[in-house]
Enzyme design. Structure first.
Site, PDB file in Angstrom:
ATOM      1  N   SER A 165       0.851  -1.201   0.000  1.00  0.00           N
ATOM      2  CA  SER A 165       0.000   0.000   0.000  1.00  0.00           C
ATOM      3  C   SER A 165       0.879   1.239   0.000  1.00  0.00           C
ATOM      4  O   SER A 165       1.643   1.480   0.944  1.00  0.00           O
ATOM      5  CB  SER A 165      -0.898   0.008   1.235  1.00  0.00           C
ATOM      6  OG  SER A 165      -1.369   1.323   1.450  1.00  0.00           O
ATOM      7  N   HIS A 206      -0.975  -1.235  -4.303  1.00  0.00           N
ATOM      8  CA  HIS A 206      -2.292  -0.977  -3.723  1.00  0.00           C
ATOM      9  C   HIS A 206      -2.400   0.533  -3.506  1.00  0.00           C
ATOM     10  O   HIS A 206      -1.611   1.128  -2.763  1.00  0.00           O
ATOM     11  CB  HIS A 206      -2.404  -1.742  -2.408  1.00  0.00           C
ATOM     12  CG  HIS A 206      -3.727  -1.604  -1.728  1.00  0.00           C
ATOM     13  ND1 HIS A 206      -4.828  -2.378  -2.045  1.00  0.00           N
ATOM     14  CD2 HIS A 206      -4.124  -0.790  -0.723  1.00  0.00           C
ATOM     15  CE1 HIS A 206      -5.833  -2.055  -1.262  1.00  0.00           C
ATOM     16  NE2 HIS A 206      -5.449  -1.079  -0.449  1.00  0.00           N
ATOM     17  N   ASP A 265      -4.554   3.550  -2.297  1.00  0.00           N
ATOM     18  CA  ASP A 265      -5.680   3.879  -1.409  1.00  0.00           C
ATOM     19  C   ASP A 265      -6.231   5.258  -1.743  1.00  0.00           C
ATOM     20  O   ASP A 265      -5.566   6.276  -1.532  1.00  0.00           O
ATOM     21  CB  ASP A 265      -5.218   3.852   0.053  1.00  0.00           C
ATOM     22  CG  ASP A 265      -5.017   2.440   0.568  1.00  0.00           C
ATOM     23  OD1 ASP A 265      -5.953   1.626   0.451  1.00  0.00           O
ATOM     24  OD2 ASP A 265      -3.919   2.147   1.078  1.00  0.00           O
ATOM     25  N   MET A 292      -9.013   7.968  -0.834  1.00  0.00           N
ATOM     26  CA  MET A 292      -9.937   8.346   0.255  1.00  0.00           C
ATOM     27  C   MET A 292     -10.486   9.741  -0.019  1.00  0.00           C
ATOM     28  O   MET A 292      -9.739  10.640  -0.414  1.00  0.00           O
ATOM     29  CB  MET A 292      -9.187   8.352   1.580  1.00  0.00           C
ATOM     30  CG  MET A 292      -8.497   7.036   1.901  1.00  0.00           C
ATOM     31  SD  MET A 292      -7.802   7.080   3.555  1.00  0.00           S
ATOM     32  CE  MET A 292      -6.825   5.577   3.547  1.00  0.00           C
ATOM     33  N   HIS A 344      -8.034   0.968  -4.302  1.00  0.00           N
ATOM     34  CA  HIS A 344      -8.974   0.709  -3.201  1.00  0.00           C
ATOM     35  C   HIS A 344      -9.764   1.991  -2.986  1.00  0.00           C
ATOM     36  O   HIS A 344      -9.266   2.938  -2.380  1.00  0.00           O
ATOM     37  CB  HIS A 344      -8.169   0.288  -1.957  1.00  0.00           C
ATOM     38  CG  HIS A 344      -9.007   0.047  -0.757  1.00  0.00           C
ATOM     39  ND1 HIS A 344      -8.465  -0.115   0.506  1.00  0.00           N
ATOM     40  CD2 HIS A 344     -10.362  -0.061  -0.595  1.00  0.00           C
ATOM     41  CE1 HIS A 344      -9.439  -0.315   1.374  1.00  0.00           C
ATOM     42  NE2 HIS A 344     -10.599  -0.270   0.742  1.00  0.00           N
ATOM     43  N   MET A 371     -12.028   4.128  -1.342  1.00  0.00           N
ATOM     44  CA  MET A 371     -12.752   4.435  -0.101  1.00  0.00           C
ATOM     45  C   MET A 371     -13.469   5.769  -0.310  1.00  0.00           C
ATOM     46  O   MET A 371     -13.121   6.804   0.268  1.00  0.00           O
ATOM     47  CB  MET A 371     -11.762   4.477   1.065  1.00  0.00           C
ATOM     48  CG  MET A 371     -11.277   3.073   1.431  1.00  0.00           C
ATOM     49  SD  MET A 371      -9.835   3.081   2.491  1.00  0.00           S
ATOM     50  CE  MET A 371      -8.553   3.178   1.253  1.00  0.00           C
ATOM     51  N   MET A 382     -11.553  -6.288   4.641  1.00  0.00           N
ATOM     52  CA  MET A 382     -10.749  -5.345   5.445  1.00  0.00           C
ATOM     53  C   MET A 382     -10.454  -5.958   6.817  1.00  0.00           C
ATOM     54  O   MET A 382     -11.343  -6.483   7.479  1.00  0.00           O
ATOM     55  CB  MET A 382     -11.491  -4.026   5.640  1.00  0.00           C
ATOM     56  CG  MET A 382     -11.591  -3.145   4.404  1.00  0.00           C
ATOM     57  SD  MET A 382     -10.003  -2.702   3.688  1.00  0.00           S
ATOM     58  CE  MET A 382      -9.270  -1.700   4.967  1.00  0.00           C
ATOM     59  N   ASP A 436      -6.452  -6.568   3.928  1.00  0.00           N
ATOM     60  CA  ASP A 436      -5.844  -5.232   3.954  1.00  0.00           C
ATOM     61  C   ASP A 436      -5.983  -4.641   5.350  1.00  0.00           C
ATOM     62  O   ASP A 436      -7.099  -4.449   5.842  1.00  0.00           O
ATOM     63  CB  ASP A 436      -6.580  -4.355   2.922  1.00  0.00           C
ATOM     64  CG  ASP A 436      -6.035  -2.939   2.849  1.00  0.00           C
ATOM     65  OD1 ASP A 436      -4.974  -2.664   3.443  1.00  0.00           O
ATOM     66  OD2 ASP A 436      -6.691  -2.107   2.177  1.00  0.00           O
TER      67      ASP A 436
HETATM   68  O1  LIG Z   1      -6.914   0.754   3.095  1.00  0.00           O
HETATM   69  C1  LIG Z   1      -6.115   0.911   3.982  1.00  0.00           C
HETATM   70  C2  LIG Z   1      -6.425   1.742   5.165  1.00  0.00           C
HETATM   71  O2  LIG Z   1      -7.690   2.256   5.009  1.00  0.00           O
HETATM   72  C3  LIG Z   1      -4.853   0.175   3.879  1.00  0.00           C
HETATM   73  O3  LIG Z   1      -4.517  -0.150   2.562  1.00  0.00           O
HETATM   74  C4  LIG Z   1      -3.674   0.631   4.677  1.00  0.00           C
HETATM   75  O4  LIG Z   1      -2.963   1.619   4.022  1.00  0.00           O
HETATM   76  C5  LIG Z   1      -2.778  -0.518   4.972  1.00  0.00           C
HETATM   77  O5  LIG Z   1      -1.724  -0.060   5.774  1.00  0.00           O
HETATM   78  P1  LIG Z   1      -1.008  -1.008   6.829  1.00  0.00           P
HETATM   79  O6  LIG Z   1      -2.059  -1.425   7.832  1.00  0.00           O
HETATM   80  O7  LIG Z   1      -0.490  -2.173   6.076  1.00  0.00           O
HETATM   81  O8  LIG Z   1       0.029  -0.134   7.400  1.00  0.00           O
HETATM   82 FE   LIG Z   2      -6.366  -0.262   1.262  1.00  0.00          FE
END
Ligand SMILES: O=C(CO)[C@@H](O)[C@H](O)COP(=O)(O)O
Ligand SMILES: [Fe+2]
Length: 253
Positions: A10, A35, A37, A39, A76, A78, A168, A202
């Site tokens: 990520s 990955h 993310d 948001m 991903h 969100m 998740m 994740d």
């Molecule tokens: O989607 C998410 C958080 O919302 C993840 O993708 C985190 O970014 C994963 O980070 P780590 O828990 O591996 O540090």
């Molecule tokens: Fe994620």
């Protein structure tokens, strides 16, 4: 036999001031996917980035030559309005568009501005993502039952079925949170019914938690802080891969 391991660091934990280089280096260190993310500050209480940043990092990472191939951008989403951004993320270089079941089914998410064409069902959204030339993923938060997915996974037409399910293992919104093992029975239930499905986990994954996730049947492993915070990211990526592939080769408990 379960599908092979796919390791997807990520980039939320990468150095945002040096993102292009961080992305290409992570792929060179052995990662399969990135990955990404996304948001929006509505669906989750945090903001990251949008299509222009994805365009920039795409220029540092070669497009995969086949579906699910190396360099896949696993986005991903969100975000409260997943349908609205499908075309923009496709054009930006996204390969797999993974939306949240909760966003697609909440009335607030359907149309905050009252724009009716944004209303959609998970199945319709999956079809729309496929029609726009991307793989489709569907994600569920820790509080969402896996039972909501059965009907979607049993859709008679493959165009309406997801290519990946994301379970998740933290509340979405932030990197570096503690892994929630209580989510793993959902992974087990999915793997029991669907031996060939790509099942992603994740949140909080790393050397200390990968065995539990792999035992449950996950094969697509997201790890942010564990990879980007490691002294030797290549070693962590290899360890995560080995933990998953050991189980898919040897059969599950
Ligand atoms: O989607 C998410 C958080 O919302 C993840 O993708 C985190 O970014 C994963 O980070 P780590 O828990 O591996 O540090
Ligand atoms: Fe994620």
């Amino acid at each position: 036999m379960a599908p092979p391991a796919i390791i997807a660091p990520s980039i939320l934990s990468a150095d945002f001031g040096n993102l292009g280089h961080e992305c290409s280096r992570t792929i060179a260190q052995g990662a399969d996917w990135l990955h990404v993310d996304i948001m929006d500050g509505h669906f989750v209480p945090n903001l990251t980035f949008g299509p222009p940043v994805v365009v920039k990092i795409r220029s540092h990472v070669a497009k995969p030559t086949e579906s699910y191939g190396k360099g896949t951008f696993d986005c991903h989403m969100m975000i409260a309005e997943p349908k609205k951004w499908v075309k923009e993320f496709k054009n930006a270089g996204c390969d797999l568009y993974c939306f949240h079941y909760e966003a697609a089914t909440s009335s607030a998410a359907e149309s905050p501005e009252g724009v009716s064409e944004l209303k959609t069902s998970p199945r319709e959204l999956i079809r729309y993502i496929h029609d726009n030339g991307m793989l489709a993923g569907i994600a569920i938060k820790p509080g969402t039952s896996v039972d909501v997915l059965w009907e979607i996974l049993e859709s008679p037409d493959a165009k309406d079925r997801p290519d990946m399910v994301l379970v998740m293992t933290v509340e979405p919104g932030f990197g570096g949170q503690k892994f929630m093992a209580s989510c793993l029975p959902k992974v087990e239930a999915l793997r029991t019914r669907y031996p060939d499905l790509n099942i992603e986990v994740d949140g909080g994954l790393g050397p200390g938690t990968i065995d539990q996730a792999a035992d449950a049947g996950a094969n697509v492993i997201v790890a942010g802080s564990a990879v980007f915070g490691a002294k030797d990211p290549a070693e962590v990526i290899a360890l995560l891969r080995e933990a998953v592939d050991k189980r898919s080769a040897g059969g599950r408990l």
